[in-house]
Write an enzyme that holds these catalytic residues in place. Sequence first.
Site, PDB file in Angstrom:
ATOM      1  N   ASP A  13      28.672  19.695  24.295  1.00 26.95           N
ATOM      2  CA  ASP A  13      28.523  18.491  23.471  1.00 26.95           C
ATOM      3  C   ASP A  13      29.111  17.239  24.115  1.00 26.95           C
ATOM      4  O   ASP A  13      28.467  16.194  24.156  1.00 26.95           O
ATOM      5  CB  ASP A  13      29.150  18.718  22.096  1.00 26.95           C
ATOM      6  N   ARG A  29      46.161  16.433  18.119  1.00 33.36           N
ATOM      7  CA  ARG A  29      45.433  15.149  18.128  1.00 33.36           C
ATOM      8  C   ARG A  29      46.314  13.966  18.490  1.00 33.36           C
ATOM      9  O   ARG A  29      45.890  13.092  19.251  1.00 33.36           O
ATOM     10  CB  ARG A  29      44.713  14.908  16.791  1.00 33.36           C
ATOM     11  N   SER A  58      33.099  27.971  15.917  1.00 35.04           N
ATOM     12  CA  SER A  58      33.647  26.715  16.421  1.00 35.04           C
ATOM     13  C   SER A  58      35.142  26.962  16.601  1.00 35.04           C
ATOM     14  O   SER A  58      35.834  27.353  15.661  1.00 35.04           O
ATOM     15  CB  SER A  58      33.384  25.615  15.399  1.00 35.04           C
TER      16      SER A  58
END
Length: 410
Positions: free
Chosen positions: A15, A96, A176
């Site tokens: 992706d 993150r 995922s």
Amino acid sequence: MSKDKVVLAYSGGLDTSVAIGWIGEQTGKDVIAVAVDVGQGGEDLEVIRQRALDCGAVDAYVADAKEEFAAEYCMPGLKANARYMGVYPLVSALSRPVITKHLVRAARQFGATTVAHGCTGKGNDQVRFEVSITSQAPDMTCLSPVRDLALTRDVAIEYATKHDLPIETTKHNPFSIDQNVWGRAIETGYLEDIWNAPTKDVYTYTDDPTYPPLPDEVIITFAKGIPVAIDGRECTPLQAIQELNRRAGAQGIGRIDMVEDRLVGIKSREVYECPGAVTLIEAHAELERVTIEREQARFKRIVDNRWAELVYDGQWYSPLKKSLDAFIDSTQEYVNGDVRLRLHAGRAVVEGRRSATSLYDFALATYDTGDTFDQSSSRGFIDIYGLPTKLAAARDAEHGAGVDYGVGNL
Ligand code: ARG
């Protein structure tokens, strides 16, 4: 004049490899790929850098952030005993903030004003990326090619084939997955039916706890809430997590299967495996029970829970999170000492603790000879402690049934 630039969080997968060219075509901007190693394993950073360039990136920035991630992100999580909804040790949520730190650094270095990521428009991670980026760099704009430029999976496969990109398009993983040194998160596929049990192929960090090897005893030494040695051998936070991932993983510790409340309002099912994180949190939480004063500990449990929610919700860089950090750090001063655990058959069980800064007083606790606790003081304590409720009960007795608490006639 040189073209505008976009910095893209690059994983090396299908992706984000397609996203390089796709963003270029759709926005007319140059793309700089940024790959950050947070201990996800897999390919070498140099291989990933070359693939980014082969897929059309004008430049690539790679960073080994493993030590930084462990010390500055996982360790605050450990000090907060952070488990979202009391269960999930924030694997993805903790990564993150460090990834975005490098994205912002790269954007500054290359003069980019847009930061792109590969998240969909349904999850927590889009929120975490974008809120973290604008919290560090309010002048930056965020872009999600999947969400904002219609880069679906089918489009990605077609694009990669058409442009002959050096990336596998046929391998179909039903899951995922997001992983780093703090753990691994697995979702989608048949796991979306929440009645289905996870099958063996879901797990890679942990072995099946049904058939464990012999018990493994481990001693973790903490200083100010941080692991500094394992079985007497000094270690960095990263080494501590890695060693416990291996040893606790072999015992099948840290498997979690839960339905969780996402920030975007969806309930979703996720399977996690976090052997090192779960073992460290168990040990740290017990050492806190030995070394932290009762009222501070009670309040800290509230703060810990709120801290986990804030980090889950993408608020790592928020003022409230920073304030809670200051409180949590102030509680860790005396969280020193050793915790001995028995790792076996899916569980990390604390069996021993010792600390020079302990508040456990053997002489006060013992029921044997040598007891220094003055039991005669308890009488007066109880009289006064129970007084408010005793007065209220006496009033109830005088004025009838009192307040109906809806429990019927007990
Ligand atoms: N649900 C977790 C979170 O929001 C993990 C998300 C990770 N993504 C994945 N593809 N499994 O933090």
